[in-house]
Design an enzyme around this catalytic site. Structure first.
Site, PDB file in Angstrom:
ATOM      1  N   LYS A 161       0.836  -1.211   0.000  1.00 11.00           N
ATOM      2  CA  LYS A 161       0.000   0.000   0.000  1.00 11.00           C
ATOM      3  C   LYS A 161       0.868   1.257   0.000  1.00 11.00           C
ATOM      4  CE  LYS A 161      -4.009  -0.294   2.489  1.00 11.00           C
ATOM      5  NZ  LYS A 161      -4.896  -0.575   3.664  1.00 11.00           N
ATOM      6  N   GLY A 167      -8.682   7.123  -1.982  1.00 10.18           N
ATOM      7  CA  GLY A 167      -9.698   6.920  -3.012  1.00 10.18           C
ATOM      8  C   GLY A 167      -9.650   5.522  -3.610  1.00 10.18           C
ATOM      9  N   GLY A 168      -9.204   4.558  -2.811  1.00  8.04           N
ATOM     10  CA  GLY A 168      -9.167   3.175  -3.288  1.00  8.04           C
ATOM     11  C   GLY A 168      -8.013   2.902  -4.239  1.00  8.04           C
ATOM     12  N   LEU A 170      -6.396  -9.336   4.047  1.00 10.29           N
ATOM     13  CA  LEU A 170      -7.443 -10.105   4.714  1.00 10.29           C
ATOM     14  C   LEU A 170      -8.399 -10.661   3.654  1.00 10.29           C
ATOM     15  CD1 LEU A 170      -8.164  -7.815   7.820  1.00 10.29           C
ATOM     16  CD2 LEU A 170      -6.482  -9.632   7.564  1.00 10.29           C
ATOM     17  N   HIS A 204     -15.787  -3.897   5.895  1.00 11.18           N
ATOM     18  CA  HIS A 204     -15.249  -2.558   6.157  1.00 11.18           C
ATOM     19  C   HIS A 204     -16.189  -1.905   7.170  1.00 11.18           C
ATOM     20  CE1 HIS A 204     -13.583   1.501   4.903  1.00 11.18           C
ATOM     21  NE2 HIS A 204     -14.638   1.808   5.640  1.00 11.18           N
ATOM     22  N   LYS A 258     -16.632   2.616  -2.017  1.00  5.73           N
ATOM     23  CA  LYS A 258     -17.932   2.245  -1.463  1.00  5.73           C
ATOM     24  C   LYS A 258     -19.082   2.609  -2.403  1.00  5.73           C
ATOM     25  CE  LYS A 258     -15.618   3.658   2.695  1.00  5.73           C
ATOM     26  NZ  LYS A 258     -15.252   4.860   3.468  1.00  5.73           N
ATOM     27  N   GLU A 294     -11.299   4.074  10.040  1.00  8.69           N
ATOM     28  CA  GLU A 294     -11.719   2.923   9.242  1.00  8.69           C
ATOM     29  C   GLU A 294     -11.008   1.659   9.722  1.00  8.69           C
ATOM     30  OE1 GLU A 294     -13.016   5.045   5.108  1.00  8.69           O
ATOM     31  OE2 GLU A 294     -11.083   4.030   5.088  1.00  8.69           O
ATOM     32  N   GLU A 309      -7.127   3.171   8.396  1.00  9.43           N
ATOM     33  CA  GLU A 309      -6.778   4.583   8.175  1.00  9.43           C
ATOM     34  C   GLU A 309      -7.817   5.502   8.813  1.00  9.43           C
ATOM     35  OE1 GLU A 309      -6.997   6.412   4.380  1.00  9.43           O
ATOM     36  OE2 GLU A 309      -8.865   5.438   3.824  1.00  9.43           O
ATOM     37  N   ARG A 364     -12.044  14.394   7.461  1.00 11.04           N
ATOM     38  CA  ARG A 364     -13.017  15.291   6.806  1.00 11.04           C
ATOM     39  C   ARG A 364     -14.403  14.681   6.916  1.00 11.04           C
ATOM     40  NH1 ARG A 364     -14.054  11.604   2.996  1.00 11.04           N
ATOM     41  NH2 ARG A 364     -12.268  10.373   2.368  1.00 11.04           N
TER      42      ARG A 364
HETATM   43  P1  ADP Z   1      -8.189   4.342   0.569  1.00  3.90           P
HETATM   44  O1  ADP Z   1      -7.609   5.430   1.414  1.00  3.90           O
HETATM   45  O2  ADP Z   1      -7.642   4.334  -0.817  1.00  3.90           O
HETATM   46  O3  ADP Z   1      -9.682   4.311   0.643  1.00  3.90           O
HETATM   47  P2  ADP Z   1      -8.018   2.138   2.488  1.00  3.90           P
HETATM   48  O4  ADP Z   1      -6.786   1.790   3.230  1.00  3.90           O
HETATM   49  O5  ADP Z   1      -9.086   2.852   3.250  1.00  3.90           O
HETATM   50  O6  ADP Z   1      -7.633   2.978   1.174  1.00  3.90           O
HETATM   51  O7  ADP Z   1      -8.658   0.824   1.842  1.00  3.90           O
HETATM   52  C1  ADP Z   1      -9.742   0.888   0.956  1.00  3.90           C
HETATM   53  C2  ADP Z   1     -10.378  -0.486   0.827  1.00  3.90           C
HETATM   54  O8  ADP Z   1      -9.400  -1.454   0.354  1.00  3.90           O
HETATM   55  C3  ADP Z   1     -10.894  -1.065   2.126  1.00  3.90           C
HETATM   56  O9  ADP Z   1     -12.207  -0.617   2.428  1.00  3.90           O
HETATM   57  C4  ADP Z   1     -10.861  -2.543   1.804  1.00  3.90           C
HETATM   58  O10 ADP Z   1     -11.954  -2.888   0.976  1.00  3.90           O
HETATM   59  C5  ADP Z   1      -9.594  -2.706   0.984  1.00  3.90           C
HETATM   60  N1  ADP Z   1      -8.429  -3.026   1.844  1.00  3.90           N
HETATM   61  C6  ADP Z   1      -7.589  -2.139   2.432  1.00  3.90           C
HETATM   62  N2  ADP Z   1      -6.655  -2.779   3.171  1.00  3.90           N
HETATM   63  C7  ADP Z   1      -6.896  -4.101   3.066  1.00  3.90           C
HETATM   64  C8  ADP Z   1      -6.286  -5.305   3.608  1.00  3.90           C
HETATM   65  N3  ADP Z   1      -5.227  -5.249   4.416  1.00  3.90           N
HETATM   66  N4  ADP Z   1      -6.839  -6.501   3.273  1.00  3.90           N
HETATM   67  C9  ADP Z   1      -7.904  -6.576   2.436  1.00  3.90           C
HETATM   68  N5  ADP Z   1      -8.523  -5.495   1.898  1.00  3.90           N
HETATM   69  C10 ADP Z   1      -8.030  -4.277   2.202  1.00  3.90           C
END
Ligand code: ADP
Length: 447
Positions: free
Chosen positions: A158, A164-165, A203, A208, A237, A275, A287, A291
């Site tokens: 990551k 934003g995914g 995972l 979420h 989402k 989250e 994270e 906002r």
């Molecule tokens: P962003 O800031 O881009 O939204 P996030 O860290 O919040 O990134 O992750 C966005 C989505 O990605 C999560 O809601 C989940 O669906 C998936 N995700 C993130 N981390 C993991 C992980 N360790 N294992 C599986 N899915 C993950």
């Protein structure tokens, strides 16, 4: 006391903020690009300023233009909404330097949470469980590979500055790892101007789940329960619920208080969302967003709290109007994101809306900036409306949602309404039986 707010956003969230301001007797200034001159948020605001051409970089993301608009219109505060400049600590710092109030947390807190590695470290120190992974940045492939071997595959790479995914790559096995790692770094460098990456255990089937918090400048911080946002496509989402069906009231109460205490210890103020991924009965922090979030209304309708109002008041120096003991959860709520996208292919759709008919009746709230004849330009996020329903329990809520989706008419462009109608009839959605990969599974061919 804030008297005039410049809303540095567009679309439904600009209208949402404007409504909170009107309820508080606060004057509003809209900003807009040339493509949005006739937009709803411009029509409803007390004043408006054109900040540039359609491209976001030249208008809604153009910091000198936005700050100048606030200065010339005599605004004393700027609300950034979500997206655009909302999590840009340089912007919030500059806003304050111009003697204006930034309706959000301190620049330091935005920067801290914008760095996901720092955010995880901070909450680990404050005693919250985080998704297992590397302690910090992994800047060397040999070390990264060794760590991934120890963690066990699949592993997620990551971007520290991701959002934003975007900025995530999965390595399903050792042989995938080097390529995934190099691609993640390269893409992060281009997309976020920062190629720092970290590793996380991937995972397999989590939900979420995120907690809403709200804090004032006097150290008061309350949590407003959680939302389940597991129905996602490409990590974004599309459907959110409050409360989740998996946390018990006792767990929610103790975990929520733990979160509020941790955030309080940071001296954080404003709204925020922590989250988590939920698997095997455990929550793991991923994270924090600093906002207002797209899905805040589901929490508003079950708690009776106007989160944007509290956010504005807290930024102006007021104490929170609620304490933790005042927070009650009443019924169940679901939000459907109505994106201007094709329901089968998810290809964005721009054009002119015709035959617009908005649903209503018991339990229905629509947050949108749509009207008959309005234009949906191709330059911006595809979210054009949010349908939020509340009822006494989840099954009644689904019935209400089916009714409201059935009434909703948006012609002239493609929308996700057909997808949401399908979801309301899907046995696993009805049973509340889903994880973050559910939509990918049912849409395998197009995702
Ligand atoms: P962003 O800031 O881009 O939204 P996030 O860290 O919040 O990134 O992750 C966005 C989505 O990605 C999560 O809601 C989940 O669906 C998936 N995700 C993130 N981390 C993991 C992980 N360790 N294992 C599986 N899915 C993950």
């Amino acid at each position: 006391m804030i008297k005039k707010v410049l809303i540095a956003n567009r679309g439904e969230i600009a209208v949402r903020i404007l409504r909170a301001c009107k309820d508080l007797g606060i004057q509003t200034v809209a900003i807009h690009s040339t493509a949005d001159a006739d937009a709803m948020h411009v029509r409803l605001a007390d004043e408006s300023v054109c900040v540039g051409p359609p491209q976001p970089r030249e208008s809604y993301l153009n910091i000198p233009s936005v700050i100048s608009a606030a200065c010339v219109s005599g605004a004393d505060a700027i609300h950034p909404g979500y997206g655009f400049l909302s999590e840009n600590s340089t912007f919030s710092h500059m806003v304050e330097e111009h003697g204006l109030i930034f309706i959000g947390p301190k620049a330091d807190h935005i920067a801290m949470m914008g760095d996901k590695i720092m955010a995880k470290k901070t909450f680990t120190r404050l005693g919250l469980p985080v998704v297992p992974g590397s302690d910090g940045t992994v800047s060397n492939i040999t070390k990264a590979l060794k760590m991934a071997d120890e963690m066990g595959y699949p592993v997620l790479i990551k971007a520290a500055g991701g959002g934003g995914g975007r900025g995530m790559k999965i390595a399903r096995s050792r042989s995938d790892f080097t390529e995934a790692y190099e691609t993640a770094r390269r893409e992060a460098g281009i997309a976020f101007g920062n190629d720092r990456v970290y590793l996380e255990k991937y995972l397999a089937a989590p939900r979420h789940i995120e907690f809403q918090i709200i804090a004032d400048k006097f150290g008061n911080c309350v949590h407003l329960g959680e939302r389940d946002c597991s129905l996602q496509r490409r990590n974004q989402k599309v459907w959110e619920e409050a409360l989740s069906t998996v946390l018990t009231p006792e767990f929610r109460n103790s975990f929520g208080r733990k979160i509020a205490a941790a955030v309080g210890k940071l001296g954080y103020f404003g709204v925020g969302t922590l989250e988590f991924l939920y698997e095997n009965g455990e929550l793991y922090f991923i994270e924090m967003n600093t906002r207002i979030q797209v899905e805040h209304p589901v929490t508003e309708v079950i708690t009776g709290t106007d989160i944007v109002r509290e956010q504005i008041l807290a930024a102006g120096g007021d104490k929170l109007s609620i304490s933790q003991d005042d927070v009650q959860f009443n019924g169940h709520a679901i939000e459907c994101r109505i994106n201007a996208e094709n329901s089968d292919t998810f290809i964005p759709s721009a054009g002119t809306v015709v035959n617009y008919h908005c649903p209503g009746g018991p339990g229905v709230r629509v947050d949108s900036a749509l009207y008959d004849g309005c234009k949906v330009p191709p330059y911006y996020d595809s979210l054009i409306a949010k349908l939020i329903v509340r009822a006494n329990d989840r099954q009644q809520c689904l019935a209400c949602l089916r009714r409201a989706l059935g009434e909703y008419v948006i012609d002239g462009i493609d929308t996700l309404i057909p997808l949401h109608l399908k979801l309301t009839d899907h046995p696993d959605v009805i049973a509340g039986n889903f994880d973050i990969h559910f939509l990918e599974r049912i849409y395998e061919t197009v995702l």
